[in-house]
Write a protein that holds these residues in place. Structure first.
Motif, PDB file in Angstrom:
ATOM      1  N   ALA A 310     -12.907  -6.809 -55.818  1.00  0.00           N
ATOM      2  CA  ALA A 310     -11.972  -7.921 -56.138  1.00  0.00           C
ATOM      3  C   ALA A 310     -12.130  -8.543 -57.688  1.00  0.00           C
ATOM      4  CB  ALA A 310     -12.018  -9.074 -55.228  1.00  0.00           C
ATOM      5  N   LEU A 311     -11.270  -9.208 -58.349  1.00  0.00           N
ATOM      6  CA  LEU A 311     -11.040  -9.940 -59.502  1.00  0.00           C
ATOM      7  C   LEU A 311     -12.061 -11.069 -59.010  1.00  0.00           C
ATOM      8  CD1 LEU A 311      -7.589  -9.840 -61.037  1.00  0.00           C
ATOM      9  CD2 LEU A 311      -9.957  -8.778 -62.094  1.00  0.00           C
ATOM     10  N   PRO A 312     -13.182 -11.458 -59.735  1.00  0.00           N
ATOM     11  CA  PRO A 312     -14.179 -12.514 -59.530  1.00  0.00           C
ATOM     12  C   PRO A 312     -13.300 -13.856 -59.834  1.00  0.00           C
ATOM     13  CG  PRO A 312     -15.373 -11.049 -61.071  1.00  0.00           C
ATOM     14  CD  PRO A 312     -13.551 -10.513 -61.124  1.00  0.00           C
ATOM     15  N   LEU A 327     -11.536 -15.845 -49.156  1.00  0.00           N
ATOM     16  CA  LEU A 327     -11.944 -15.850 -50.562  1.00  0.00           C
ATOM     17  C   LEU A 327     -13.679 -15.262 -50.526  1.00  0.00           C
ATOM     18  CD1 LEU A 327      -9.813 -18.753 -52.142  1.00  0.00           C
ATOM     19  CD2 LEU A 327      -9.862 -16.103 -52.823  1.00  0.00           C
ATOM     20  N   LEU A 328     -14.124 -16.115 -49.382  1.00  0.00           N
ATOM     21  CA  LEU A 328     -15.766 -15.980 -49.325  1.00  0.00           C
ATOM     22  C   LEU A 328     -15.931 -14.467 -49.119  1.00  0.00           C
ATOM     23  CD1 LEU A 328     -16.766 -19.150 -47.346  1.00  0.00           C
ATOM     24  CD2 LEU A 328     -17.590 -18.365 -49.622  1.00  0.00           C
ATOM     25  N   ALA A 329     -15.018 -13.854 -48.122  1.00  0.00           N
ATOM     26  CA  ALA A 329     -15.507 -12.434 -48.053  1.00  0.00           C
ATOM     27  C   ALA A 329     -15.163 -11.371 -49.280  1.00  0.00           C
ATOM     28  CB  ALA A 329     -14.435 -12.132 -46.802  1.00  0.00           C
ATOM     29  N   GLU A 330     -14.169 -12.196 -49.875  1.00  0.00           N
ATOM     30  CA  GLU A 330     -13.675 -11.123 -51.026  1.00  0.00           C
ATOM     31  C   GLU A 330     -14.622 -11.300 -52.122  1.00  0.00           C
ATOM     32  OE1 GLU A 330     -10.373 -12.589 -53.889  1.00  0.00           O
ATOM     33  OE2 GLU A 330      -9.288 -11.245 -52.613  1.00  0.00           O
ATOM     34  N   GLN A 331     -15.402 -12.598 -52.356  1.00  0.00           N
ATOM     35  CA  GLN A 331     -16.134 -12.864 -53.339  1.00  0.00           C
ATOM     36  C   GLN A 331     -17.578 -12.760 -53.152  1.00  0.00           C
ATOM     37  OE1 GLN A 331     -14.998 -13.428 -56.481  1.00  0.00           O
ATOM     38  NE2 GLN A 331     -12.978 -12.990 -55.667  1.00  0.00           N
ATOM     39  N   ARG A 377      -4.826  -8.822 -39.861  1.00  0.00           N
ATOM     40  CA  ARG A 377      -5.488  -8.558 -40.941  1.00  0.00           C
ATOM     41  C   ARG A 377      -6.717  -7.960 -40.413  1.00  0.00           C
ATOM     42  NH1 ARG A 377      -5.938 -13.175 -45.491  1.00  0.00           N
ATOM     43  NH2 ARG A 377      -7.275 -11.426 -46.451  1.00  0.00           N
ATOM     44  N   PRO A 378      -7.683  -7.297 -41.140  1.00  0.00           N
ATOM     45  CA  PRO A 378      -8.887  -6.684 -40.747  1.00  0.00           C
ATOM     46  C   PRO A 378      -9.872  -7.626 -40.531  1.00  0.00           C
ATOM     47  CG  PRO A 378      -7.869  -5.670 -42.483  1.00  0.00           C
ATOM     48  CD  PRO A 378      -7.184  -6.568 -42.437  1.00  0.00           C
ATOM     49  N   ALA A 379     -10.932  -7.665 -39.852  1.00  0.00           N
ATOM     50  CA  ALA A 379     -11.888  -8.456 -40.040  1.00  0.00           C
ATOM     51  C   ALA A 379     -12.584  -8.970 -40.889  1.00  0.00           C
ATOM     52  CB  ALA A 379     -13.015  -8.104 -38.664  1.00  0.00           C
ATOM     53  N   GLU A 380     -12.969 -10.250 -41.388  1.00  0.00           N
ATOM     54  CA  GLU A 380     -13.599 -10.516 -42.551  1.00  0.00           C
ATOM     55  C   GLU A 380     -15.194 -11.150 -42.274  1.00  0.00           C
ATOM     56  OE1 GLU A 380      -9.896 -12.083 -45.230  1.00  0.00           O
ATOM     57  OE2 GLU A 380     -10.890 -13.463 -43.644  1.00  0.00           O
ATOM     58  N   HIS A 381     -16.138 -10.410 -43.023  1.00  0.00           N
ATOM     59  CA  HIS A 381     -17.541 -10.642 -42.448  1.00  0.00           C
ATOM     60  C   HIS A 381     -18.197 -11.090 -43.690  1.00  0.00           C
ATOM     61  CE1 HIS A 381     -21.503 -10.340 -40.369  1.00  0.00           C
ATOM     62  NE2 HIS A 381     -21.857  -9.765 -41.777  1.00  0.00           N
ATOM     63  N   VAL A 382     -18.892 -12.342 -43.666  1.00  0.00           N
ATOM     64  CA  VAL A 382     -20.020 -12.696 -44.599  1.00  0.00           C
ATOM     65  C   VAL A 382     -21.211 -13.132 -44.166  1.00  0.00           C
ATOM     66  CG1 VAL A 382     -19.851 -14.511 -46.546  1.00  0.00           C
ATOM     67  CG2 VAL A 382     -17.728 -14.003 -45.732  1.00  0.00           C
ATOM     68  N   ASP A 383     -22.271 -12.350 -44.695  1.00  0.00           N
ATOM     69  CA  ASP A 383     -23.579 -12.447 -44.047  1.00  0.00           C
ATOM     70  C   ASP A 383     -24.105 -13.885 -44.483  1.00  0.00           C
ATOM     71  OD1 ASP A 383     -25.724 -11.787 -42.546  1.00  0.00           O
ATOM     72  OD2 ASP A 383     -26.630 -10.939 -44.613  1.00  0.00           O
TER      73      ASP A 383
END
Length: 649
Positions: A310-312, A327-331, A377-383
């Motif tokens: 993704a674009l930072p 955005l957290l998942a994307e970034q 939307r697909p599941a979003e995961h942020v560790d």
């Protein structure tokens, strides 16, 4: 008379000890208590020394006073240095210094009354004519000084907390903070807190502070500055946040080739998968179809493994919790919400969804795993999410958020570092010097270097504490724990205070990274850096007390303000407990006994005095207790300093 004169040695010790700990208090306390008000001669002499030092503009801390007494040759006669330490140890909190001073002054007045009575007793026993004794008594009463009403102690003695410790920041940050504050003529608190939020944006998700064992704190902060409208908040944000947007552009340019390459690889892989699938579908014999189907499956799986970066993006403004999670998942877990307004709070409270949604912000501060499942939307995961919050809000917003569902109960307010600086509107200097170009350039270059340097890390850098820094951390924990007890000074903000030590560690990690560019991730946090973080932490602790006080975090103080508001409206100079209970709402005070702690608090702070009990005549119920009201409470607004603001203490 053989009875011991009225006095309170503990209060006398606490008054002197408060000044030794916080010399700035002497100006206020000296207006309440005089040297002759102390019962112990040693205390009276020490108070004379402290007031003389203050008048001469010399320091009045423990070391300076001990040295001065040694020069005078009187330190041994006054108990020596050990007694000075005893005086300091007698102070529960310097915030109550004015209260201790009022106790000492009150006992001094009582001794004057007792002395007056002794003289009248002696005169009456001398055989003098009764009329002469009465006349002498009237003359003595006329000559006796009237009992003055000292200035009331603010219900919160934290109304003017310390200014932001700019010197505790790394030099390139401190210079920018000072320059922005000067140019915009705003309190340094605003630019200091936003600068910390900028450092948090740069390091969030890319560094963790290792305290001991498995205790780690992510290097991200929530900061909120409270200022009224017209305080030039937007100008400060622009100056300090724009370099982050420039750093974001650098990351975008560095990432763009990888994005193009990934997009091209994905298109090629997708076409290869389509061709393989078509070939498998067109196969005639079963054996050939199985082989082609296996090839098509492998090609499809190869296409799925290709991820287009993704674009930072570093900064968002007013986002919903759902957008923040995406955005957290994307970034990769890093995002900052920076805004000169407080609209995000209304959004979190359910402005659009109708229900509060705080989970993303709670987990984004703590670094707890975040997983979001949605139908569309697909599941979003942020560790390890690392969310930064940097806001400037109006005082009304501060009071509103305390009432928003879940903000206190679920712990959002406990995660925020509040700043409630003095308002400079109306006292700003016109034509202030602009920010020097060299300072602005250094800030932008170093902030970009920090962003770019940490962005390339595959895993968060771990910043351990040096042994000396760990000792300082232990000292903070030991100092904090008693404050959280039911009788401690932080009892009403125990949720915030429980996170205080961790917040200091986070600040230390940010200062360390900013101070040691680019080698910060490779070095432990020093004791010097931790001491600087401690100074900033102490600043936020004072301001948290003010912020939570403004939000009505202490029910007793809130009730006391409610009673004061009734007194101001009714303009009553004297009232009884029955009068007060009849006038106030039963929703707040269900029975008359509920007023007792409130009245005791107002008496302790000098807003009220017990009125002399009327003479009881005949049988029946005793008269309701009465109170006299401090004259300042009854003065029209604008003629004196508002009692809710108070003076610093």
């Amino acid at each position: 008379m053989t009875r011991t004169p009225p006095h309170d040695i503990a209060a006398e010790q606490a008054v002197i000890g408060s000044v030794l700990l916080a010399p700035r208090l002497i100006a206020d306390l000296a207006r309440v208590v005089q040297p002759e008000d102390f019962y112990r001669p040693v205390h009276a002499e020490l108070w004379r020394v402290l007031t003389r030092l203050h008048a001469a503009g010399e320091p009045g801390d423990l070391i300076a006073v001990a040295a001065h007494l040694a020069d005078l040759g009187s330190i041994g006669r006054l108990g020596g240095v050990p007694y000075l330490h005893t005086l300091i140890a007698a102070v529960p909190t310097t915030a109550n210094g004015p209260h201790y001073a009022r106790i000492v002054a009150e006992h001094a007045r009582r001794r004057e009354v007792a002395d007056l009575g002794s003289r009248l007793t002696q005169l009456a026993g001398s055989g003098a004519d009764t009329e002469d004794v009465l006349a002498a008594g009237r003359a003595m009463l006329d000559a006796a000084p009237a009992q003055a009403w000292p200035d009331p102690i603010p219900l919160s003695a934290r109304r003017a907390p310390r200014p932001f410790p700019v010197d505790a920041l790394p030099s390139w940050v401190a210079e920018m903070v000072a320059a922005v504050a000067e140019f915009t003529q705003t309190p340094a608190d605003l630019s200091g807190c936003i600068a910390l939020a900028a450092l948090s944006t740069a390091a969030g998700g890319r560094a963790e502070i290792e305290i001991r064992g498995s205790w780690r704190e992510p290097a991200n902060l929530f900061t909120v500055v409270v200022l009224p409208p017209g305080s030039r908040k937007s100008a400060v944000f622009t100056a300090l946040v724009r370099p982050l947007l420039a750093a974001e552009s650098v990351l975008i340019e560095r990432t763009r080739p990888a994005i193009v390459e990934a997009e091209l690889a994905l298109r090629v892989a997708a076409k290869a998968a389509d061709r393989a699938a078509n070939a498998a579908a067109a196969a005639v014999d079963a054996g050939g179809r199985d082989r082609l189907l296996a090839d098509a499956t492998a090609a499809a799986m190869a296409a799925e493994t290709i991820t287009v970066p993704a674009l930072p993006r570093l900064v968002a403004d007013d986002v919903t919790s759902e957008q923040a999670a995406s955005l957290l998942a994307e970034q990769g877990g890093r995002l900052a919400v920076l805004s000169p307004e407080g609209g995000i709070f209304a959004t979190l409270a359910g402005r659009y969804s109708g229900a509060p949604n705080l989970e993303v912000f709670l987990k984004g501060h703590a670094g707890d795993m975040l997983r979001v499942d949605r139908r569309s939307r697909p599941a979003e995961h942020v560790d390890r999410p690392a969310l930064t919050l940097g806001l400037a809000v109006q005082p009304e917003v501060l009071r509103d958020i305390a009432q928003m569902p879940g903000f206190r109960g679920k712990g959002l307010l406990a995660r925020i570092l509040f700043a409630v600086p003095e308002n400079t509107v109306g006292r700003r200097r016109i034509g202030a010097d602009p920010i020097p170009g060299a300072i602005a350039d250094a800030y932008a270059e170093n902030l970009t270097a920090l962003v770019v340097g940490l962005a390339g890390l595959a895993e968060p850098a771990v910043l351990p504490l040096s042994s000396a820094a760990n000792e300082r951390m232990l000292a903070i924990e030991r100092d904090t724990e008693p404050r959280l007890a039911p009788s401690g000074t932080w009892a009403h903000i125990v949720d915030w205070g429980s996170k205080y030590a961790g917040a200091v560690a986070r600040i230390a990690g940010l200062l360390h990274l900013a101070e040691h560019l680019p080698s910060g991730p490779d070095e432990p946090i020093s004791a010097v850096t931790f001491e600087q973080a401690t100074a900033i932490g102490a600043y936020f602790a004072e301001h948290a007390l003010t912020a939570f006080d403004d939000m009505g975090a202490d029910p007793l103080v809130d009730d006391a303000r409610h009673v004061l508001a009734w007194i101001e409206r009714s303009q009553t100079e004297r009232f009884t407990k029955r009068d007060l209970f009849t006038a106030l709402s039963r929703g707040r005070f269900r029975k008359a006994a509920d007023l007792d702690p409130v009245l005791n608090l107002l008496v302790a702070h000098g807003y009220l005095r017990p009125a002399p009990a009327p003479e009881r005549r005949g049988a029946g119920r005793a008269p309701s207790p009465g109170w006299l009201v401090h004259p300042e409470v009854l003065r029209p607004a604008g003629t004196v300093q508002p009692i809710s603001a108070g003076r610093a203490s």
